[in-house]
Design an enzyme around this catalytic site. Structure first.
Site, PDB file in Angstrom:
ATOM      1  N   TYR A 138       9.992   7.194  27.287  1.00 51.86           N
ATOM      2  CA  TYR A 138       9.575   6.623  26.008  1.00 51.86           C
ATOM      3  C   TYR A 138       8.424   7.410  25.391  1.00 51.86           C
ATOM      4  O   TYR A 138       7.468   7.797  26.062  1.00 51.86           O
ATOM      5  CB  TYR A 138       9.158   5.164  26.167  1.00 51.86           C
ATOM      6  N   SER A 198       0.844  -1.197   0.000  1.00 52.18           N
ATOM      7  CA  SER A 198       0.000   0.000   0.000  1.00 52.18           C
ATOM      8  C   SER A 198       0.876   1.243   0.000  1.00 52.18           C
ATOM      9  O   SER A 198       2.109   1.156   0.088  1.00 52.18           O
ATOM     10  CB  SER A 198      -0.910   0.021   1.233  1.00 52.18           C
ATOM     11  N   GLY A 199       0.243   2.398  -0.092  1.00 50.26           N
ATOM     12  CA  GLY A 199       0.947   3.662   0.028  1.00 50.26           C
ATOM     13  C   GLY A 199       2.065   3.839  -0.978  1.00 50.26           C
ATOM     14  O   GLY A 199       1.991   3.396  -2.120  1.00 50.26           O
ATOM     15  N   ILE A 200       3.150   4.490  -0.529  1.00 50.89           N
ATOM     16  CA  ILE A 200       4.226   4.792  -1.465  1.00 50.89           C
ATOM     17  C   ILE A 200       5.010   3.552  -1.860  1.00 50.89           C
ATOM     18  O   ILE A 200       5.639   3.523  -2.913  1.00 50.89           O
ATOM     19  CB  ILE A 200       5.167   5.872  -0.898  1.00 50.89           C
ATOM     20  N   ASP A 257       9.089 -10.435   7.243  1.00 51.05           N
ATOM     21  CA  ASP A 257       8.762  -9.720   8.466  1.00 51.05           C
ATOM     22  C   ASP A 257      10.058  -9.138   9.012  1.00 51.05           C
ATOM     23  O   ASP A 257      10.930  -9.867   9.490  1.00 51.05           O
ATOM     24  CB  ASP A 257       8.124 -10.675   9.476  1.00 51.05           C
ATOM     25  N   LEU A 258      10.202  -7.824   8.940  1.00 51.84           N
ATOM     26  CA  LEU A 258      11.447  -7.180   9.356  1.00 51.84           C
ATOM     27  C   LEU A 258      11.735  -7.329  10.835  1.00 51.84           C
ATOM     28  O   LEU A 258      12.869  -7.131  11.277  1.00 51.84           O
ATOM     29  CB  LEU A 258      11.418  -5.694   8.980  1.00 51.84           C
ATOM     30  N   ASN A 290      11.688   0.550   1.905  1.00 50.07           N
ATOM     31  CA  ASN A 290      10.542   1.424   2.091  1.00 50.07           C
ATOM     32  C   ASN A 290       9.687   1.069   3.303  1.00 50.07           C
ATOM     33  O   ASN A 290       9.075   1.945   3.914  1.00 50.07           O
ATOM     34  CB  ASN A 290       9.678   1.381   0.816  1.00 50.07           C
TER      35      ASN A 290
END
Length: 362
Positions: A224, A79-81, A123-124, A150
């Site tokens: 945080y 999605s998106g950019i 999955d990063l 990205n």
């Protein structure tokens, strides 16, 4: 767990040049400032300026470019950019590998694209998944020409989470891509002119901690805040690109970081409803469309004029020097970031060596 390699990113170049980034310090800047977000900005005089701007679209900046025979990898393609970047690169003839945490979503995204694409799950937050994805890309047995990092995570609710021993934003947005780049570099050495593009954010200089990367508190145990943690990870993206540009000097691989613009994408999905509404209103009044948001990524990846540009920071399709107190060009911090990142991910890194071009010619 993968076999530990003692060789780190520091052997990407056989002889690492550790001198200060003199080209940056001695930049010949154009006169006049560009005002934005209360921060003065100057065109980077060491980088060719383009005729494109904040209103340019990804299709416009790639018009007339033929990418047939090129392989591009775009993380976060659903999605998106990320999707628009994949779509336009495929439209221009590139074979695009699009990654997503969800294979089914990646498959759906690829089906919507005209051109040749391959969906791959990654999955990063899971470094084993990052390694598997890289192996899938390497199985294509072809040079990697463009690597657009990205994908990004933006938390909400100020609930601090720990992933792989560090704060979640840093783990996903920086360390995940850090390993992915390392795993694909060997194949990028084989490209005629390969480019790494790290999609960062202007929050790297507007909202990051005053002291920069929190090397002594990567778990973010003090004060945080989601926004600061996100900005902290985006600063890491910029600094990684800066240091990597030094390590890759003398090769045919360049690396640059960028701010895509303020765009209403689903990166705000973890924010509360009120904040999402406010962000949507902001982008509607003073933001970019997705087509405009993908323009800088596509321009930095494909523009012929940028073939020798590495280690720069881009906004609105032009390299930019950001004034005021920030760490975007802190090479000492960038060096330490890579060293610390190597230590944190050592079990997943592979040794890098330049190809022996004479043997390849035989």
């Amino acid at each position: 767990m993968h076999k530990r390699h003692s060789t780190r990113y520091s052997v990407i170049a056989m002889s690492v040049n550790r001198r200060r980034f003199l080209g940056l310090a001695g930049a010949s800047l154009a006169t006049g400032t560009i005002s934005g977000c209360g921060v003065d900005k100057l065109p980077d005089g060491d980088v060719p300026q383009s005729a494109f701007d904040a209103e340019s679209t990804a299709e416009e900046v790639t018009a007339g470019i033929d990418l047939k025979g090129k392989l591009a990898v775009v993380t976060g393609c659903t999605s998106g950019i990320g999707f628009e970047t994949m779509r336009v690169l495929a439209l221009r003839g590139a074979y695009v590998v699009g990654t997503s945490r969800s294979l089914s979503r990646a498959q759906e995204a690829c089906k919507r694209v005209t051109g040749v694409t391959t969906p791959v799950q990654m999955d990063l937050a899971d470094l084993d998944s990052v390694v598997r994805c890289a192996e899938d890309v390497l199985s294509l047995k072809t040079p990697v020409d463009f690597l657009i990092c990205n994908a990004g995570y933006r938390g909400g609710g100020n609930d601090r989470e720990i992933v792989n021993g560090v704060e979640k934003h840093f783990a996903i947005n920086h360390l995940g891509h850090f390993v992915f780049v390392n795993r694909l570099l060997g194949r990028m050495f084989l490209a005629w002119q390969a480019r790494i593009v790290l999609v960062a954010s202007r929050t790297a200089y507007t909202d990051a901690p005053d002291s920069g990367i929190l090397f002594d508190d990567l778990r973010f145990t003090s004060d945080y805040d989601d926004s600061m943690a996100y900005a902290h990870s985006k600063l890491a993206n910029v600094l990684f690109s800066l240091r990597l540009s030094q390590l890759l000097r003398g090769t045919r691989i360049t690396t640059n970081a960028l701010h895509p613009g303020v765009i209403n994408t689903d990166i705000d999905r973890n924010l509360n409803a009120v904040t999402r509404f406010g962000f949507g209103l902001l982008t509607a009044l003073n933001g970019k469309t997705v087509e405009q948001g993908a323009a800088t990524s596509c321009y930095v990846a494909t523009a012929e004029a940028l073939g020798a540009t590495s280690g720069a920071y881009f906004e609105d399709c032009n390299a930019t020097i950001v004034g005021g107190h920030n760490h975007l060009r802190n090479i000492g911090m960038a060096e330490r970031l890579v060293e610390v990142s190597e230590a944190l991910t050592a079990d997943y890194l592979v040794e890098q060596q330049r190809p022996d071009w004479e043997k390849l010619k035989q």
